[in-house]
Design a protein around this motif. Sequence first.
Motif, short mmCIF file in Angstrom:
data_model
loop_
_atom_site.label_atom_id
_atom_site.label_comp_id
_atom_site.label_asym_id
_atom_site.label_seq_id
_atom_site.Cartn_x
_atom_site.Cartn_y
_atom_site.Cartn_z
N SER A 1 0.83 -1.21 0.00
CA SER A 1 0.00 0.00 0.00
C SER A 1 0.86 1.26 0.00
N ARG A 2 1.95 1.25 0.76
CA ARG A 2 2.85 2.41 0.76
C ARG A 2 3.51 2.58 -0.61
N PHE A 3 3.94 1.47 -1.20
CA PHE A 3 4.54 1.50 -2.54
C PHE A 3 3.54 2.07 -3.54
N PHE A 4 2.30 1.56 -3.52
CA PHE A 4 1.28 2.00 -4.46
C PHE A 4 0.96 3.48 -4.25
N THR A 5 0.83 3.89 -3.00
CA THR A 5 0.52 5.29 -2.68
C THR A 5 1.66 6.21 -3.12
N ARG A 6 2.90 5.78 -2.90
CA ARG A 6 4.06 6.58 -3.32
C ARG A 6 4.07 6.76 -4.84
N GLU A 7 3.71 5.72 -5.56
CA GLU A 7 3.76 5.76 -7.03
C GLU A 7 2.57 6.49 -7.64
N THR A 8 1.40 6.42 -7.04
CA THR A 8 0.19 6.98 -7.64
C THR A 8 -0.36 8.20 -6.91
N GLY A 9 0.04 8.38 -5.67
CA GLY A 9 -0.49 9.49 -4.88
C GLY A 9 -1.80 9.16 -4.19
#
Length: 177
Positions: A146-154
Amino acid sequence: PMLISLEEEPARQNIMECFTAIWNEYSSSHSGRDAMMEGQITTLIVQLSRIVQQTVPDKSSGRFDLLLGLITRHLRDNRNAEFYADQLGISQTHLNRLVRQQCGTSLQRLIAQRQLEVAKQELLFTSSTVQMIASGLGFSDPAYFSRFFTRETGTTPRTWRMTEQQRLAEASFQDTV
């Protein structure tokens, strides 16, 4: 990234049929729809890749294509640069140079981009939970995914899924009106 006209392309009809098949499967509730969409998406990507190869021939594209295939096959295994270099029979330095030449980014960034693409496809076109998608992509910790996805997509995976599904539904509604 490049823009290629498909007007005179012999495979144009096949490409359009893939888009239609993907949309029909997405709009249906048939069993196996996810597998059918994934197969059509793969067919579409291969057809477009072939067009690009014919348009822009490159000596190192063969190795790069092999690398992309390896990344796809081992995306869920968390392989490092040494693994890919060994598989291609080149040094890690040469591999990194090849990746930078072909796509202007590092190998790790290329793998992360591919993971993100697959995650988005699965979020949008399957009913799998975020935890299932994270696990399927080789993330041992759903919170890290989730952190990876949030970092990549905002945005979080769940928010991204809801937003994109709503956008598709609105687009579909506008097409029918």
